[in-house]
Scaffold this active site. Structure first.
Site, PDB file in Angstrom:
ATOM      1  N   SER A 264     -18.304  22.624 -23.856  1.00 47.64           N
ATOM      2  CA  SER A 264     -18.389  21.571 -22.847  1.00 47.64           C
ATOM      3  C   SER A 264     -17.632  20.327 -23.297  1.00 47.64           C
ATOM      4  O   SER A 264     -17.277  20.189 -24.464  1.00 47.64           O
ATOM      5  CB  SER A 264     -19.858  21.201 -22.611  1.00 47.64           C
ATOM      6  N   LYS A 265     -17.432  19.432 -22.343  1.00 47.23           N
ATOM      7  CA  LYS A 265     -16.755  18.175 -22.644  1.00 47.23           C
ATOM      8  C   LYS A 265     -17.539  17.404 -23.708  1.00 47.23           C
ATOM      9  O   LYS A 265     -16.968  16.735 -24.554  1.00 47.23           O
ATOM     10  CB  LYS A 265     -16.626  17.364 -21.359  1.00 47.23           C
ATOM     11  N   ARG A 266     -18.858  17.516 -23.631  1.00 49.13           N
ATOM     12  CA  ARG A 266     -19.701  16.811 -24.600  1.00 49.13           C
ATOM     13  C   ARG A 266     -19.402  17.253 -26.039  1.00 49.13           C
ATOM     14  O   ARG A 266     -19.357  16.442 -26.953  1.00 49.13           O
ATOM     15  CB  ARG A 266     -21.182  17.012 -24.255  1.00 49.13           C
ATOM     16  N   GLY A 268     -16.572  18.303 -27.151  1.00 53.18           N
ATOM     17  CA  GLY A 268     -15.298  17.690 -27.514  1.00 53.18           C
ATOM     18  C   GLY A 268     -15.490  16.240 -27.911  1.00 53.18           C
ATOM     19  O   GLY A 268     -14.969  15.789 -28.930  1.00 53.18           O
ATOM     20  N   ASP A 269     -16.271  15.514 -27.106  1.00 55.94           N
ATOM     21  CA  ASP A 269     -16.504  14.096 -27.398  1.00 55.94           C
ATOM     22  C   ASP A 269     -17.195  13.927 -28.746  1.00 55.94           C
ATOM     23  O   ASP A 269     -16.853  13.057 -29.537  1.00 55.94           O
ATOM     24  CB  ASP A 269     -17.374  13.457 -26.303  1.00 55.94           C
TER      25      ASP A 269
END
Ligand code: GLU
Length: 510
Positions: A264-266, A268-269
């Site tokens: 998920s994008k999370r 990556g962040d």
């Protein structure tokens, strides 16, 4: 095999996740492998989730990756238009055809009444499903008298068309990657196919109708669509299109670096890597990083994605797009999720960095230099890039690795000074300076041999003297081969830097 026609059918609801890029890539590779056609269809019938700019983001991403669209949004083609919102008129006819044949029905249940049913079910600890078990008691054309259905429609009540899922039937499906999949229809609900409120079909209807009209032979898409497969099989059958229906291949998920759950994008962040191909600015101004902006080469990005779920059956890891087109097969796509590794992504970029022509890399480095106010000759930059690229992962590393070629050191690394700039070393360097001043040939191997022979003859400590020379030229004990540096800097600059070091550096007394 009949002529292969595959489609990538994204919904423009935001930036394309790298999993989506991989889906596009596998479709493209499959098309190329079989001399087929790769189609781009934009599935924008969900007006609530539509995000401005998302379609352009999708086409820009494909272009950056080198995934060429043969037919569809962009190049056009025999089945235009390829944007579903522009095909609106087509779908109602097909929905009505299903109603006529008894495979679908009108439903008038309001969102409020459905919410109530949902809440009721929840209070019993159950989940509400509009299905064979309850449809007989709800407000739809299966129960209401024909006259009332007509009247409600004429007075402008909103309606939807729902699929009438057959009861207790075993649907047997075949997936190229997963093999046979069986589902009992009683576990399915009666999905909405069309809504009068916006005169638009839902995903399921538009997707099936378009795949049929566009003569799609293979549907290659993410695993998240597997639960829709039984409905899609039933829709093909209800339309009488089973004979010509496409073959299906559901791709495995991309997993988090830990291997637990969907990437998920999370993630990556949290871990500092992008999950989108290009940088994306959301309508609210939130910026998400992209592989392109992080300095990845599109070839490396594509190579990495290709191997996340597919394997060539050999040890080979580096594949050009052409090689991927030749080697790809759906039979070698795995069933289980593919774990994403940010380190491996970097590793791929470094591999491409090492094999890329110096001229191409120099062209990418030139703007960085220009921005720093440095004008440098292209041939010289090419040489420098060639020297530092074995230690670089990104073009963004070049400056750090090579700044001393363009600027004399402004300061000297104290640790290196302490280690080498001591005792007789500075005066030995002064002697070496004189040797270099009288030297005509500055090409690296002869110069190295000459200097080394001189140091040996003088019985000076080789490493100490060489490191003092390096320190004066680079400002630290890093960098490529010392005589490559000397040669590229040239005599005047080399001597000037030695002079400067001799004038400014205090001798360490340790
Ligand atoms: N519009 C769907 C999506 O956004 C397409 C799924 C499919 O390929 O059938 O992924």
């Amino acid at each position: 095999m009949e002529k292969v026609r595959v489609r990538f059918a994204p919904s423009p609801t935001g930036p394309l996740h790298i999993g989506g890029v991989r889906t596009a890539l596998y479709n493209y590779l499959f098309a190329r492998r079989h001399g087929g056609t790769f189609i781009l269809r934009i599935e924008d019938t969900d007006s609530q989730r539509y995000v401005a700019g998302a379609e352009k983001y999708i086409t820009d991403s494909l272009a950056w990756c080198g995934i060429e669209v043969d037919e569809g949004v962009g190049p056009g083609g025999p089945h235009a238009p390829y944007r579903q919102s522009e095909r609106k008129e087509i779908y109602l006819k097909y929905a009505l055809q299903l109603v006529e044949a008894g495979h679908a029905y009108y439903a008038f249940d309001t969102p409020e009444s459905l919410d109530e049913l949902r809440a009721e079910a929840e209070s019993r600890g159950e989940a509400f499903a509009y299905n064979h078990a309850v449809r007989g008691g709800l407000e739809n054309s299966l129960n209401l008298p024909e006259a009332e259905v007509k009247e409600r429609m004429e007075r402008g009540d909103q309606w939807v068309i729902r699929f009438r899922t057959p009861e207790n039937e075993e649907v047997v499906m075949n997936d190229i990657i997963r093999g046979e999949v069986r589902v009992n229809t009683s576990t399915l609900d009666d999905k909405v196919l069309y809504k009068s409120a916006d005169s638009l079909p839902t995903y399921h209807l538009a997707n099936i109708v378009d795949d049929h009209l566009m003569e799609i032979t293979h549907v290659i898409r993410g695993e998240e669509w597997l639960p829709s497969l039984p409905l899609h099989f039933l829709l093909y059958r209800a339309f009488g299109w089973s004979e010509s229906q496409p073959l299906f291949a559901h791709l495995p998920l991309l997993l988090k670096p830990t291997g637990q759950g969907k990437l998920s994008k999370r993630d990556g962040d949290k871990m500092g890597f992008p999950v989108f191909p290009l940088e994306w600015t959301s309508p609210t101004g939130e910026v998400s990083r992209g592989y392109r902006e992080d300095g990845y080469f599109p070839e490396a990005f594509i190579n990495m994605l290709a191997l996340l779920g597919w394997n060539p059956g050999t040890e080979q890891e580096i594949f050009s797009m052409g090689e991927l087109c030749d080697a790809f097969s759906l039979e070698r796509v795995g069933k289980s999720g593919a774990r994403f590794s940010p380190d491996k992504a970097k590793w791929f970029n470094a591999q491409y960095m090492h094999i890329k022509p110096d001229a191409e890399l120099a062209a990418l480095f030139m703007p960085v230099l220009r921005e720093k106010g440095i004008t440098a000759d292209a041939a010289r930059v090419e040489k420098i890039v060639g020297m530092v690229k074995p230690r670089a992962t990104f073009v963004g590393d070049f400056w750090e690795l090579s700044s001393f070629f363009f600027e004399a050191p402004a300061e000297y690394d104290p640790k290196t000074v302490q280690k080498f700039w001591k005792g007789d070393n500075p005066s030995r360097l002064r002697e070496l300076r004189e040797l270099l001043a009288g030297e005509a040939d500055f090409s690296p191997p002869p110069l190295h041999d000459k200097v080394a022979a001189w140091i040996t003859e003088k019985q000076y400590p080789m490493g100490q003297v060489m490191n003092c020379l390096r320190l004066s030229l680079v400002g630290a004990s890093k960098g490529p081969d010392l005589f490559e540096i000397v040669s590229l800097l040239g005599r005047d600059e080399t001597l000037a830097r030695i002079d400067r070091a001799l004038a400014t550096l205090a001798v360490s007394d340790q």
